[in-house]
Write a protein that holds these residues in place. Structure first.
Motif, PDB file in Angstrom:
ATOM      1  N   SER A 116      33.414 -69.118  -6.889  1.00 17.03           N
ATOM      2  CA  SER A 116      33.944 -69.142  -5.530  1.00 17.03           C
ATOM      3  C   SER A 116      34.339 -67.750  -5.028  1.00 17.03           C
ATOM      4  CB  SER A 116      35.162 -70.068  -5.459  1.00 17.03           C
ATOM      5  OG  SER A 116      36.184 -69.605  -6.320  1.00 17.03           O
ATOM      6  N   GLU A 117      34.405 -66.768  -5.928  1.00 20.64           N
ATOM      7  CA  GLU A 117      34.841 -65.438  -5.519  1.00 20.64           C
ATOM      8  C   GLU A 117      33.714 -64.578  -4.973  1.00 20.64           C
ATOM      9  OE1 GLU A 117      37.012 -63.516  -8.596  1.00 20.64           O
ATOM     10  OE2 GLU A 117      38.329 -65.216  -8.946  1.00 20.64           O
TER      11      GLU A 117
ATOM     12  N   ALA B  68      35.469 -63.739   0.770  1.00 22.05           N
ATOM     13  CA  ALA B  68      36.393 -63.523   1.892  1.00 22.05           C
ATOM     14  C   ALA B  68      35.783 -62.651   2.980  1.00 22.05           C
ATOM     15  CB  ALA B  68      37.679 -62.883   1.389  1.00 22.05           C
ATOM     16  N   SER B  69      34.545 -62.208   2.807  1.00 21.24           N
ATOM     17  CA  SER B  69      33.926 -61.315   3.784  1.00 21.24           C
ATOM     18  C   SER B  69      33.407 -62.088   4.988  1.00 21.24           C
ATOM     19  CB  SER B  69      32.780 -60.536   3.133  1.00 21.24           C
ATOM     20  OG  SER B  69      31.753 -61.409   2.714  1.00 21.24           O
TER      21      SER B  69
ATOM     22  N   LYS C  91      27.646 -66.519  -8.684  1.00 21.69           N
ATOM     23  CA  LYS C  91      28.431 -66.274  -9.891  1.00 21.69           C
ATOM     24  C   LYS C  91      28.438 -64.779 -10.165  1.00 21.69           C
ATOM     25  CE  LYS C  91      26.586 -67.285 -13.851  1.00 21.69           C
ATOM     26  NZ  LYS C  91      26.098 -68.031 -15.044  1.00 21.69           N
ATOM     27  N   ALA C  92      29.609 -64.195 -10.321  1.00 20.35           N
ATOM     28  CA  ALA C  92      29.719 -62.770 -10.632  1.00 20.35           C
ATOM     29  C   ALA C  92      29.562 -62.553 -12.129  1.00 20.35           C
ATOM     30  CB  ALA C  92      31.055 -62.226 -10.141  1.00 20.35           C
ATOM     31  N   LEU C  93      28.804 -61.530 -12.489  1.00 19.84           N
ATOM     32  CA  LEU C  93      28.530 -61.208 -13.882  1.00 19.84           C
ATOM     33  C   LEU C  93      28.746 -59.725 -14.134  1.00 19.84           C
ATOM     34  CD1 LEU C  93      25.043 -62.969 -14.136  1.00 19.84           C
ATOM     35  CD2 LEU C  93      27.211 -63.940 -14.880  1.00 19.84           C
ATOM     36  N   GLU C  94      28.659 -59.329 -15.383  1.00 19.39           N
ATOM     37  CA  GLU C  94      28.596 -57.914 -15.763  1.00 19.39           C
ATOM     38  C   GLU C  94      27.766 -57.855 -17.043  1.00 19.39           C
ATOM     39  OE1 GLU C  94      29.547 -53.941 -14.691  1.00 19.39           O
ATOM     40  OE2 GLU C  94      29.999 -55.820 -13.675  1.00 19.39           O
ATOM     41  N   ILE C  95      26.449 -57.993 -16.902  1.00 14.75           N
ATOM     42  CA  ILE C  95      25.525 -58.062 -18.029  1.00 14.75           C
ATOM     43  C   ILE C  95      24.577 -56.881 -17.945  1.00 14.75           C
ATOM     44  CG2 ILE C  95      23.705 -59.423 -19.123  1.00 14.75           C
ATOM     45  CD1 ILE C  95      25.033 -61.901 -17.907  1.00 14.75           C
ATOM     46  N   ALA C  96      24.402 -56.137 -19.043  1.00 16.52           N
ATOM     47  CA  ALA C  96      23.654 -54.886 -18.962  1.00 16.52           C
ATOM     48  C   ALA C  96      22.724 -54.690 -20.146  1.00 16.52           C
ATOM     49  CB  ALA C  96      24.625 -53.703 -18.859  1.00 16.52           C
TER      50      ALA C  96
END
Length: 400
Positions: free
Chosen positions: A24-25, A38-39, A176-181
């Motif tokens: 949801s973010e 929220a944008s 969905k926010a991720l941080e995969i590298a």
């Protein structure tokens, strides 16, 4: 056939999962990218005209940390150009005109630090008009701002263009926010978000370069920039056995011009899929050497160009745009998963006029380049900034 993810993930030692944030973010806004939920977004471009001036507000995003503005402004900017040969128009004197945002709570001025990303310009043959294409950033607007004016000052006079925003959650897709590298050759590709619907799958990709003694600059994911109608370059495979290829790619903003931020858009994955693996086989970047390599015109010679030993061929030609010098560098083939494609900077007799091709350059293969020689007086060329193809692959497990 079902696909196992054990081998690719085990072989990709640099892969890491840092954080997964609540869906949801984050929201995916088509044509813009991944933004906080929220944008608020300008859904349809806004165009206005005033005499010889015209402007199109292409993108305006109100976010919690910044306000993004992308526009094209056209107006009187210089003498007409003929359109023949390699003629280059001068930039318009108003290229960096003052801009502000007026809203119900007040005014936000654009500071010098607010100008971000590309700020190019263009001109049509026979026209005295110039068009600028800036991407700029302002401080955040108040959270409830949905109607405002973009105000231009300077050469066009004080010109207020009204715009209306819509909540990004109404226009975009939950993401969905991720941080995969994954990292190879000092190039780290990171996925920071994924969005899925019954019609598409969008993946946010950020390319970052390790620090090196001389700077490097990202040029493309894959062997070339994506163009509609060309063959896809990337694959997205899910654990139900499905495989899809991208049908669209667009740029998002970056903090540094050395980096690259793009959104890859694929067809929808199978609804039963729980995991998916993105594969990017190659990337292309430019490497600044910090010294010129000089070649006689015409000539054939063996020279060192950056980290490559090459056979250089330099000839005078009549290109489709006029007299030119053609440079071809043969690196002898792959070495350490690196391939030299062409020099990005070529100066003829110390003059810089850009490079070009007769037709479309072969993607991912060494190609000759033409440099302007309007006086047909070329004695030597100086080359810099090898454009290099790096072979991966980069693999990103986008998870459940």
């Amino acid at each position: 056939m079902r696909m196992s993810f054990l081998c690719p993930l085990a072989c990709t030692v640099a892969l890491r999962l840092v954080a997964v944030i609540a869906p949801s973010e984050l929201v995916f806004v088509p044509g813009v990218g991944f933004r906080p939920s929220a944008s608020a977004t300008l859904v349809t471009p806004v165009t206005a005209e005033r005499g010889e001036w015209s402007v199109t507000i292409e993108r305006l995003i109100r976010g919690p940390e910044k306000t993004e503005l992308v526009f094209s402004l056209t107006g009187p900017g210089g003498p007409p150009i003929s359109g023949r040969g390699f003629e280059r128009p001068e930039p318009p004197p108003w290229m960096h005109l003052p801009i502000s945002l007026h809203h119900a709570g007040g005014t936000i001025e654009l500071t010098n630090e607010g100008r971000q990303g590309p700020s190019g310009y263009s001109a049509g043959a026979g026209s005295h008009l110039r068009t600028i294409h800036p991407t700029v950033r302002f401080p955040p607007l108040p959270r409830d701002t949905m109607a405002l004016e973009v105000v231009f000052e300077g050469a066009p006079g004080t010109w207020a263009v009204p715009v209306t925003l819509s909540a990004s959650t109404q226009y975009g897709l939950p993401a969905k926010a991720l941080e995969i590298a994954d990292r190879h050759h000092g190039v780290t590709l990171t996925s920071r978000g994924v969005a899925r619907s019954d019609t598409l799958t969008a993946v946010d990709i950020y390319a970052n370069l390790d620090a090196t003694p001389q700077p490097r600059f990202m040029r493309s994911l894959g062997i070339r920039r994506h163009r509609p109608g060309e063959e896809p370059q990337f694959t997205l495979v899910d654990d139900s056995g499905g495989e899809v290829r991208e049908f669209a790619v667009f740029d998002d903003e970056v903090v540094s011009g050395r980096e690259l931020h793009q959104v890859l858009v694929f067809p929808a994955l199978d609804t039963s899929a729980m995991r998916c693996l993105l594969t990017i086989p190659d990337v292309v970047l430019a490497e600044h050497i910090g010294a010129w390599t000089t070649l006689a015109v015409p000539s054939e010679s063996a020279v060192r160009f950056g980290t490559f030993d090459v056979h250089a061929t330099v000839t005078k030609v009549q290109s489709r745009r006029g007299p030119a010098v053609r440079v071809f560098l043969d690196d002898g083939g792959w070495r350490d998963d690196r391939r030299l494609l062409y020099p990005e900077t070529v100066q003829v007799n110390g003059r810089h006029g850009g490079i070009g091709w007769d037709g479309k350059p072969p993607a991912g293969e060494p190609s000759d380049v033409n440099a302007v020689n309007p006086e047909e007086d070329a004695r030597e060329v100086m080359i810099e900034n090898p454009v290099v193809r790096l072979r991966g692959p980069w693999r990103l497990d986008l998870g459940p």
